[in-house]
Design a protein around this motif. Structure first.
Motif, PDB file in Angstrom:
ATOM      1  N   CYS A 185       0.851  -1.187   0.000  1.00  0.00           N
ATOM      2  CA  CYS A 185       0.000   0.000   0.000  1.00  0.00           C
ATOM      3  C   CYS A 185       0.886   1.235   0.000  1.00  0.00           C
ATOM      4  CB  CYS A 185      -0.850  -0.032   1.271  1.00  0.00           C
ATOM      5  SG  CYS A 185      -2.106   1.233   1.333  1.00  0.00           S
ATOM      6  N   TYR A 186       0.466   2.273  -0.736  1.00  0.00           N
ATOM      7  CA  TYR A 186       1.163   3.554  -0.637  1.00  0.00           C
ATOM      8  C   TYR A 186       0.843   4.175   0.712  1.00  0.00           C
ATOM      9  CZ  TYR A 186       1.376   3.233  -5.744  1.00  0.00           C
ATOM     10  OH  TYR A 186       1.594   2.817  -7.018  1.00  0.00           O
TER      11      TYR A 186
ATOM     12  N   ALA B 199       1.169   8.084   2.582  1.00  0.00           N
ATOM     13  CA  ALA B 199       1.563   9.497   2.477  1.00  0.00           C
ATOM     14  C   ALA B 199       1.622  10.066   3.888  1.00  0.00           C
ATOM     15  CB  ALA B 199       0.578  10.234   1.581  1.00  0.00           C
ATOM     16  N   GLY B 200       0.560  10.725   4.357  1.00  0.00           N
ATOM     17  CA  GLY B 200       0.553  11.244   5.724  1.00  0.00           C
ATOM     18  C   GLY B 200       0.376  10.154   6.764  1.00  0.00           C
ATOM     19  N   GLY B 201      -0.230   9.047   6.370  1.00  0.00           N
ATOM     20  CA  GLY B 201      -0.420   7.912   7.273  1.00  0.00           C
ATOM     21  C   GLY B 201      -1.558   8.090   8.265  1.00  0.00           C
ATOM     22  N   THR B 202      -2.324   9.182   8.167  1.00  0.00           N
ATOM     23  CA  THR B 202      -3.357   9.429   9.192  1.00  0.00           C
ATOM     24  C   THR B 202      -4.507   8.442   9.102  1.00  0.00           C
ATOM     25  OG1 THR B 202      -4.529  11.035   7.821  1.00  0.00           O
ATOM     26  CG2 THR B 202      -2.844  11.895   9.316  1.00  0.00           C
ATOM     27  N   ASP B 203      -4.764   7.936   7.929  1.00  0.00           N
ATOM     28  CA  ASP B 203      -5.803   6.917   7.789  1.00  0.00           C
ATOM     29  C   ASP B 203      -5.220   5.528   7.899  1.00  0.00           C
ATOM     30  OD1 ASP B 203      -8.536   7.384   7.529  1.00  0.00           O
ATOM     31  OD2 ASP B 203      -8.186   8.462   5.676  1.00  0.00           O
ATOM     32  N   LEU B 204      -4.092   5.353   7.253  1.00  0.00           N
ATOM     33  CA  LEU B 204      -3.507   4.021   7.151  1.00  0.00           C
ATOM     34  C   LEU B 204      -3.059   3.506   8.509  1.00  0.00           C
ATOM     35  CD1 LEU B 204      -3.027   2.186   4.819  1.00  0.00           C
ATOM     36  CD2 LEU B 204      -0.714   3.071   4.657  1.00  0.00           C
TER      37      LEU B 204
ATOM     38  N   TRP C 241     -10.272  21.442   8.281  1.00  0.00           N
ATOM     39  CA  TRP C 241     -10.164  19.984   8.289  1.00  0.00           C
ATOM     40  C   TRP C 241      -9.426  19.512   9.537  1.00  0.00           C
ATOM     41  CZ3 TRP C 241      -6.707  16.126   8.704  1.00  0.00           C
ATOM     42  CH2 TRP C 241      -7.075  14.872   8.223  1.00  0.00           C
ATOM     43  N   GLY C 242     -10.013  18.607  10.279  1.00  0.00           N
ATOM     44  CA  GLY C 242      -9.341  17.952  11.404  1.00  0.00           C
ATOM     45  C   GLY C 242      -8.726  18.926  12.398  1.00  0.00           C
TER      46      GLY C 242
ATOM     47  N   THR D  33      -2.344  14.505   3.645  1.00  0.00           N
ATOM     48  CA  THR D  33      -2.052  15.088   2.336  1.00  0.00           C
ATOM     49  C   THR D  33      -3.323  15.160   1.501  1.00  0.00           C
ATOM     50  OG1 THR D  33      -1.634  12.931   1.341  1.00  0.00           O
ATOM     51  CG2 THR D  33       0.244  14.037   2.412  1.00  0.00           C
TER      52      THR D  33
ATOM     53  N   HIS E  78      -6.199  12.265   1.161  1.00  0.00           N
ATOM     54  CA  HIS E  78      -7.585  12.670   1.409  1.00  0.00           C
ATOM     55  C   HIS E  78      -8.495  12.178   0.286  1.00  0.00           C
ATOM     56  CE1 HIS E  78     -10.762  15.220   2.998  1.00  0.00           C
ATOM     57  NE2 HIS E  78     -10.934  15.732   1.796  1.00  0.00           N
TER      58      HIS E  78
ATOM     59  N   ASP F 290     -14.048  16.082   2.858  1.00  0.00           N
ATOM     60  CA  ASP F 290     -14.399  17.494   3.024  1.00  0.00           C
ATOM     61  C   ASP F 290     -14.043  18.380   1.836  1.00  0.00           C
ATOM     62  OD1 ASP F 290     -15.036  16.509   5.465  1.00  0.00           O
ATOM     63  OD2 ASP F 290     -14.000  18.050   6.613  1.00  0.00           O
TER      64      ASP F 290
ATOM     65  N   LEU G 285      -1.702   8.551  -7.574  1.00  0.00           N
ATOM     66  CA  LEU G 285      -2.203   9.907  -7.804  1.00  0.00           C
ATOM     67  C   LEU G 285      -1.017  10.850  -7.617  1.00  0.00           C
ATOM     68  CD1 LEU G 285      -4.569  11.904  -8.260  1.00  0.00           C
ATOM     69  CD2 LEU G 285      -4.809  11.998  -5.765  1.00  0.00           C
TER      70      LEU G 285
HETATM   71  C1  FAD Z   1      -7.901  11.632  13.301  1.00  0.00           C
HETATM   72  C2  FAD Z   1      -8.440  11.755  11.901  1.00  0.00           C
HETATM   73  C3  FAD Z   1      -9.220  12.841  11.577  1.00  0.00           C
HETATM   74  C4  FAD Z   1      -9.746  12.950  10.303  1.00  0.00           C
HETATM   75  N1  FAD Z   1     -10.502  14.043  10.046  1.00  0.00           N
HETATM   76  C5  FAD Z   1     -11.054  14.164   8.832  1.00  0.00           C
HETATM   77  C6  FAD Z   1     -11.853  15.306   8.547  1.00  0.00           C
HETATM   78  O1  FAD Z   1     -12.077  16.180   9.381  1.00  0.00           O
HETATM   79  N2  FAD Z   1     -12.384  15.403   7.309  1.00  0.00           N
HETATM   80  C7  FAD Z   1     -12.166  14.451   6.352  1.00  0.00           C
HETATM   81  O2  FAD Z   1     -12.669  14.604   5.247  1.00  0.00           O
HETATM   82  N3  FAD Z   1     -11.412  13.369   6.593  1.00  0.00           N
HETATM   83  C8  FAD Z   1     -10.860  13.188   7.801  1.00  0.00           C
HETATM   84  N4  FAD Z   1     -10.094  12.081   8.059  1.00  0.00           N
HETATM   85  C9  FAD Z   1      -9.895  11.122   6.973  1.00  0.00           C
HETATM   86  C10 FAD Z   1      -8.941  11.716   5.924  1.00  0.00           C
HETATM   87  O3  FAD Z   1      -9.443  11.554   4.631  1.00  0.00           O
HETATM   88  C11 FAD Z   1      -7.547  11.135   5.957  1.00  0.00           C
HETATM   89  O4  FAD Z   1      -7.092  10.964   7.261  1.00  0.00           O
HETATM   90  C12 FAD Z   1      -6.422  11.944   5.317  1.00  0.00           C
HETATM   91  O5  FAD Z   1      -6.823  13.010   4.494  1.00  0.00           O
HETATM   92  C13 FAD Z   1      -5.626  10.979   4.507  1.00  0.00           C
HETATM   93  O6  FAD Z   1      -4.431  11.594   4.121  1.00  0.00           O
HETATM   94  P1  FAD Z   1      -3.042  10.869   4.402  1.00  0.00           P
HETATM   95  O7  FAD Z   1      -2.032  11.600   3.611  1.00  0.00           O
HETATM   96  O8  FAD Z   1      -2.798  10.746   5.868  1.00  0.00           O
HETATM   97  O9  FAD Z   1      -3.326   9.433   3.748  1.00  0.00           O
HETATM   98  P2  FAD Z   1      -2.699   8.002   4.131  1.00  0.00           P
HETATM   99  O10 FAD Z   1      -3.232   7.546   5.451  1.00  0.00           O
HETATM  100  O11 FAD Z   1      -1.239   8.032   3.955  1.00  0.00           O
HETATM  101  O12 FAD Z   1      -3.364   7.140   2.963  1.00  0.00           O
HETATM  102  C14 FAD Z   1      -4.774   6.978   2.891  1.00  0.00           C
HETATM  103  C15 FAD Z   1      -5.068   6.035   1.713  1.00  0.00           C
HETATM  104  O13 FAD Z   1      -4.789   6.694   0.477  1.00  0.00           O
HETATM  105  C16 FAD Z   1      -3.782   5.977  -0.263  1.00  0.00           C
HETATM  106  N5  FAD Z   1      -2.941   6.998  -0.870  1.00  0.00           N
HETATM  107  C17 FAD Z   1      -2.388   8.066  -0.246  1.00  0.00           C
HETATM  108  N6  FAD Z   1      -1.777   8.855  -1.131  1.00  0.00           N
HETATM  109  C18 FAD Z   1      -1.918   8.265  -2.342  1.00  0.00           C
HETATM  110  C19 FAD Z   1      -1.504   8.612  -3.668  1.00  0.00           C
HETATM  111  N7  FAD Z   1      -0.823   9.747  -3.931  1.00  0.00           N
HETATM  112  N8  FAD Z   1      -1.835   7.783  -4.687  1.00  0.00           N
HETATM  113  C20 FAD Z   1      -2.532   6.640  -4.448  1.00  0.00           C
HETATM  114  N9  FAD Z   1      -2.968   6.269  -3.220  1.00  0.00           N
HETATM  115  C21 FAD Z   1      -2.658   7.079  -2.177  1.00  0.00           C
HETATM  116  C22 FAD Z   1      -3.070   5.090   0.737  1.00  0.00           C
HETATM  117  O14 FAD Z   1      -2.553   3.929   0.126  1.00  0.00           O
HETATM  118  C23 FAD Z   1      -4.204   4.765   1.708  1.00  0.00           C
HETATM  119  O15 FAD Z   1      -4.992   3.723   1.197  1.00  0.00           O
HETATM  120  C24 FAD Z   1      -9.523  11.944   9.324  1.00  0.00           C
HETATM  121  C25 FAD Z   1      -8.733  10.857   9.667  1.00  0.00           C
HETATM  122  C26 FAD Z   1      -8.190  10.761  10.936  1.00  0.00           C
HETATM  123  C27 FAD Z   1      -7.356   9.568  11.287  1.00  0.00           C
END
Ligand code: FAD
Length: 343
Positions: free
Chosen positions: A74-75, A77-82, A143-144, A153, A157, A166, A208
């Motif tokens: 899995c890719y 990025a910020g890791g907040t979801d993963l 956001w958040g 990122t 998102h 959002d 992406l």
């Molecule tokens: C505490 C918390 C609060 C949150 N609050 C909100 C909120 O207020 N509003 C809202 O809309 N969402 C919210 N979220 C969800 C939000 O969509 C994601 O947490 C965040 O935007 C994901 O970004 P990231 O860079 O951390 O993604 P990651 O966790 O790094 O990745 C998320 C997913 O996207 C994939 N991915 C990431 N980048 C790419 C890329 N460039 N190409 C292909 N695949 C990719 C990864 O493989 C993974 O499956 C929240 C999540 C958490 C944990």
């Protein structure tokens, strides 16, 4: 800053490229010990099956690393979801060093936002604050919380593809394009075509690379409102209008959390495009808002009924149209159009 090959090469804005080491340290397996990882309360961390972190240095290399296996990768990025979800991947491909952090405007006026650009940078960047009234920057700021915003990122998102993502509705009103790459090819397509199903994107194992805001939308009057539920948005609406010499040349109405995927209200938009602003009455606005709400397909669940969500969609659309048209000599809707978010 310019687009070079697959990558967006830009100045260091102080936010990236970032190291993934801190997050990796939370999830890495305890090598050689053969014991399950446990959190501070002694609970087993299911992400222990992640065996390897691969750090890519170019978009093409990231795709190659993901495709090379073995197992499920899995890719990240910020890791907040993963990281919170810890879905038991065999390996992660860190994309923070591939040169996709940052944003800039091209000579044609298009704004390119690299996929690993954190929402905190989008919130503060002058280019985004000056684009279409700065609504995207404003929403990124809502956001958040601060720490999540600095890590999350725009690519993550959108790739997470939650129905209430959002930023998706306002990006739809800006006709945003997704820039997608793999080892051999590049493709750009409208964000409207990026979400085939809830929590799904059309990416497959491709990356992406970024989001492009076309220069044509730079002066669009864009506004967004949402009705909040207990933990996430119940209803999101965004409106964007271009008005030239008193005529609506472009109308965009987009909804989030009101259907399986973020969507544009094409029927409602058609009611406005080509109309003279002086011909738009409050009744016309109300009718368009009803049509837009009718294009939604909300869920009926413990957080709110489908009927409540559609009522909110109609009301928020009406307010946003009043606001956008009011800025272009449209009808006086009283104070309604200037009211803030619905609690
Ligand atoms: C505490 C918390 C609060 C949150 N609050 C909100 C909120 O207020 N509003 C809202 O809309 N969402 C919210 N979220 C969800 C939000 O969509 C994601 O947490 C965040 O935007 C994901 O970004 P990231 O860079 O951390 O993604 P990651 O966790 O790094 O990745 C998320 C997913 O996207 C994939 N991915 C990431 N980048 C790419 C890329 N460039 N190409 C292909 N695949 C990719 C990864 O493989 C993974 O499956 C929240 C999540 C958490 C944990």
């Amino acid at each position: 800053m310019g687009v070079v090959g697959h990558g967006i090469v830009g100045p260091d804005f102080g936010c990236g490229p970032r190291s993934f080491v801190t997050l990796w340290n939370k999830i890495r397996p305890q090598q050689g010990k053969g014991k399950p990882m446990r959190d501070s309360e002694g609970c087993e961390i299911k992400g222990q099956s992640i065996k390897e972190l691969r750090v890519a240095t170019s978009p093409a290399e990231a795709v190659a690393m993901l495709r090379s296996g073995p197992g499920r990768g899995c890719y990240v990025a910020g890791g907040t979801d993963l990281i919170p979800s810890r879905e038991g991947y065999d390996f992660l491909v860190d994309i923070n060093q591939v040169g996709l952090t940052g944003l800039d405007r091209t000579a044609q006026g298009d704004v390119i936002i690299g996929a690993t650009t954190p929402l905190s940078l989008i919130r503060h960047h002058d280019v985004i604050r000056g684009f279409a009234g700065g609504e995207l920057a404003r929403l990124a700021g809502q956001w958040g919380q601060g720490p999540e915003r600095s890590a999350a990122t725009i690519g993550g998102h959108l790739c997470r593809a939650l129905p209430p993502a959002d930023l998706a509705p306002v990006l739809l009103t800006l006709d945003a394009l997704c820039f997608i790459v793999d080892e051999e090819s590049q493709e750009s397509l409208l964000l409207a075509d990026f979400f085939p199903a809830p929590e799904r994107t059309i990416l497959g194992d491709r990356l992406l690379a970024g989001v492009v805001l076309p220069g044509e939308a730079a002066s669009r009057r864009c506004h967004a409102l949402e009705a909040k539920g207990e933990d996430a948005a119940l209803v999101q609406v965004a409106v964007g209008l271009d008005v030239s010499e008193g005529v609506i040349t472009t109308a965009r109405i987009a909804l989030g959390a009101l259907a399986p995927v973020p969507l544009r209200c094409l029927l409602a938009e058609d009611q406005l495009a080509g109309q003279k602003v002086v011909d738009i009455t409050r009744d016309v606005i109300e009718d368009v808002a009803v049509i837009a709400a009718g294009e939604s397909d909300p869920v009926d669940d413990h957080r709110a009924s489908a009927g409540y969500r559609q009522d909110q969609a109609r009301e928020l659309t009406r307010r946003l149209l009043c606001r956008a048209l009011g800025e272009s000599g449209g009808p006086d809707c009283g104070d309604d159009g200037d009211e803030g978010e619905v609690a």
